[in-house]
Design a protein around this motif. Structure first.
Motif, PDB file in Angstrom:
ATOM      1  N   VAL A  75       1.076  -1.276  -0.156  1.00  9.50           N
ATOM      2  CA  VAL A  75       0.448  -0.312   0.287  1.00  9.50           C
ATOM      3  C   VAL A  75       0.612   1.308  -0.351  1.00  9.50           C
ATOM      4  O   VAL A  75       0.484   2.269  -0.667  1.00  9.50           O
ATOM      5  N   GLU A  76       1.997   0.925   0.592  1.00  7.99           N
ATOM      6  CA  GLU A  76       3.223   2.620   0.376  1.00  7.99           C
ATOM      7  C   GLU A  76       3.613   2.585  -0.517  1.00  7.99           C
ATOM      8  O   GLU A  76       4.453   3.980  -0.973  1.00  7.99           O
ATOM      9  N   ALA A  83      -5.591  -5.086  -9.557  1.00  9.11           N
ATOM     10  CA  ALA A  83      -6.994  -6.211  -8.254  1.00  9.11           C
ATOM     11  C   ALA A  83      -6.139  -6.877  -7.698  1.00  9.11           C
ATOM     12  O   ALA A  83      -4.743  -6.787  -7.448  1.00  9.11           O
ATOM     13  N   VAL A  84      -6.567  -6.789  -6.598  1.00  2.00           N
ATOM     14  CA  VAL A  84      -5.656  -8.185  -5.044  1.00  2.00           C
ATOM     15  C   VAL A  84      -6.687  -8.610  -4.754  1.00  2.00           C
ATOM     16  O   VAL A  84      -8.334  -8.624  -4.837  1.00  2.00           O
ATOM     17  N   LEU A  85      -6.444  -9.651  -4.088  1.00  2.00           N
ATOM     18  CA  LEU A  85      -6.749 -10.997  -4.189  1.00  2.00           C
ATOM     19  C   LEU A  85      -6.344 -11.172  -3.028  1.00  2.00           C
ATOM     20  O   LEU A  85      -5.329 -11.556  -2.126  1.00  2.00           O
ATOM     21  N   ILE A  86      -7.635 -11.418  -1.289  1.00  2.00           N
ATOM     22  CA  ILE A  86      -7.205 -10.831  -0.601  1.00  2.00           C
ATOM     23  C   ILE A  86      -7.560 -12.263   0.933  1.00  2.00           C
ATOM     24  O   ILE A  86      -8.538 -12.524   0.409  1.00  2.00           O
ATOM     25  N   PHE A 100      -6.377  -0.910   0.633  1.00  2.00           N
ATOM     26  CA  PHE A 100      -6.849  -1.524  -1.021  1.00  2.00           C
ATOM     27  C   PHE A 100      -7.413  -0.993  -1.978  1.00  2.00           C
ATOM     28  O   PHE A 100      -7.021  -0.341  -3.231  1.00  2.00           O
ATOM     29  N   ALA A 101      -8.845  -0.773  -0.933  1.00  2.00           N
ATOM     30  CA  ALA A 101      -9.703   0.096  -2.324  1.00  2.00           C
ATOM     31  C   ALA A 101      -9.258   2.023  -2.349  1.00  2.00           C
ATOM     32  O   ALA A 101      -9.778   2.737  -2.938  1.00  2.00           O
ATOM     33  N   TYR A 105      -7.306  -0.095  -6.042  1.00  2.00           N
ATOM     34  CA  TYR A 105      -6.949  -1.931  -6.349  1.00  2.00           C
ATOM     35  C   TYR A 105      -9.028  -2.449  -6.610  1.00  2.00           C
ATOM     36  O   TYR A 105      -9.464  -1.982  -5.365  1.00  2.00           O
ATOM     37  N   HIS A 106      -9.261  -2.832  -7.283  1.00  2.00           N
ATOM     38  CA  HIS A 106     -10.696  -3.937  -6.957  1.00  2.00           C
ATOM     39  C   HIS A 106     -10.140  -5.336  -6.689  1.00  2.00           C
ATOM     40  O   HIS A 106      -9.191  -6.141  -6.440  1.00  2.00           O
ATOM     41  N   ILE A 107     -11.243  -5.377  -5.827  1.00  3.69           N
ATOM     42  CA  ILE A 107     -10.525  -6.508  -4.713  1.00  3.69           C
ATOM     43  C   ILE A 107     -11.721  -7.739  -4.924  1.00  3.69           C
ATOM     44  O   ILE A 107     -13.053  -7.899  -4.582  1.00  3.69           O
TER      45      ILE A 107
END
Length: 437
Positions: A75-76, A83-86, A100-101, A105-107
């Protein structure tokens, strides 16, 4: 839902994703990139566990500079993916989603959304305000058989839906693995069983009910059997040292070691060796020293092993859900939907509809083009279809591909919290009243 203007209209190159949480679910979702490299590329990974992180890095050829122990470091940086897969533990969902939003980033967020109603609401608000796509890992909505049920209901083949009966058979060794010895055994460390395991099922009932809102709910359940009071005479504290292990169906030696000896190193064996590939030596050591080798009657589990939920929706529709640990079948849901014109039944594989007028039964097939070897999740190809929908949504800047979007998923999660409140308070809960958990 709105879109962040920086995302662009349509992508011509592969969608770039970052995996946050390289455990079982993160690994399964990221397999989509190996099957469809033209559609998606895994460009980053974050996980505090060196083995899991390195394994995913090597599989997807991720640059060292994009490999992190801590997701905060991503994030920094300047945004370097789409996109990110959490796929972090349940209690660690809200903070990364919000961060991330805000970065655009799409999530894709593994279920459950979070472990409190407040955190679930905050997640939806953050994604909506940031204009990013949010897809929640309610994979069963993408199961072709489950989707066929929804299509048939919407087409009116059973008329007005009057009652829904739904069963989740967790499976005797699956429950022992995940909810007695494993990561979801203790509510303080993860969440309650109805949220951790069965938010899928409450979501499906909510989905099948259509626009009708649930108005009241009751629930009963308890921890059964897996306690010190039921420990057999002469049993040891660990299966490898137990003189009566051969007579116990929950023996860790049977569940894990026997599988390895037969060459099976997939789930659940793959879970118990966090720092190495599973083989006879590493699995034996894990059972000797780790949590999965404990006697099931000597664990700190406190989540329900069986639970029922009764719901009443607007217009008089009723629904009954049962979650049972002690079953032969492993997560092969069984559903019966009773309508004014017919009865629909599904055994997890096939859908049959009995028409009251013709008094004939028709079998309805669901098309499934998911690769046979996509993961070992037992979700009938649904993991593949969820990823396909999410990647299409991101690539085309079109949230309509998502079947498990923010608003409806939030409503079904709130229903889960209301059901658990009913169980804890031993009363009928009128949905939306004060004091939500």
């Amino acid at each position: 839902m709105g879109q962040n203007s920086s995302q662009g209209a349509r992508m011509t190159s592969p969608v770039r994703v970052i995996v946050v949480g390289a455990g079982c679910r993160g690994e399964i979702y990221s397999q989509f990139a190996s099957i469809h490299p033209e559609r998606v590329q895994v460009v980053g990974v974050a996980d505090p566990r060196k083995f899991a992180r390195t394994k995913l890095q090597q599989k997807h050829k991720i640059l060292d500079e994009n490999t992190f122990e801590d997701w905060h470091n991503i994030v920094e940086r300047e945004k370097f993916a789409d996109a990110v897969l959490i796929c972090t533990p349940d209690r660690l969902h809200k903070e990364p989603v919000v961060a991330f939003a805000k970065k655009g980033y799409h999530i894709l967020l593994e279920k459950p959304m979070a472990t409190t109603a407040e955190d679930c609401t905050a997640i939806v608000e953050a994604c909506t305000q940031s204009g990013v796509i949010l897809s929640v890992g309610h994979v069963l909505r993408y199961d072709p058989v489950i989707h066929k049920i929804k299509e048939l209901i919407d087409a009116g083949v059973v008329g007005d839906v009057m009652h829904i009966q739904h069963l989740e058979p967790v499976g005797f060794y699956h429950f022992a693995h995940s909810f007695v010895r494993g990561s979801w055994r203790n509510e303080a460390e993860s969440s309650f069983a109805l949220l951790a395991k069965s938010c899928h099922d409450i979501d499906l009932i909510h989905h099948w009910a259509g626009p009708r809102r649930c108005v009241k709910v009751s629930s009963f359940g308890s921890v059964s059997h897996f306690g010190k009071e039921n420990k057999p005479t002469g049993a040891g504290n660990r299966c490898l040292d137990c003189s009566i292990e051969g007579d116990c169906p929950y023996s860790a030696s049977k569940i894990y070691l026997n599988r390895v000896k037969q060459g099976d190193t997939g789930w659940p064996v793959s879970v118990i060796c966090p720092s190495s590939l599973p083989d006879i030596e590493s699995v034996t050591e894990a059972l000797r020293t780790g949590p999965y080798g404990r006697c099931v009657y000597e664990c700190d589990n406190d989540v329900c092993s069986n639970q029922v939920v009764n719901m009443e929706f607007e217009g008089g529709l009723t629904a009954a859900f049962s979650m049972v640990a002690f079953t032969e079948e492993i997560c092969k849901r069984k559903t019966t939907i009773y309508g004014s014109k017919g009865e629909l039944s599904c055994d997890g594989h096939e859908v049959h509809v009995f028409d009251f007028l013709t008094q004939r039964s028709t079998k309805h097939k669901a098309h499934n083009d998911a690769p046979q070897n996509f993961g070992m999740s037992g979700h009938g190809g649904a993991d593949y279809h969820l990823m396909a929908a999410f990647i299409s949504a991101v690539a085309n800047n079109d949230p309509s591909h998502i079947r498990s979007g923010p608003e409806e998923t939030l409503l079904s999660h709130l229903l889960v919290f209301e059901a658990e409140r009913s169980r804890l308070e031993s009363r009928v809960v009128y949905c939306g009243d004060a004091g939500r958990r």
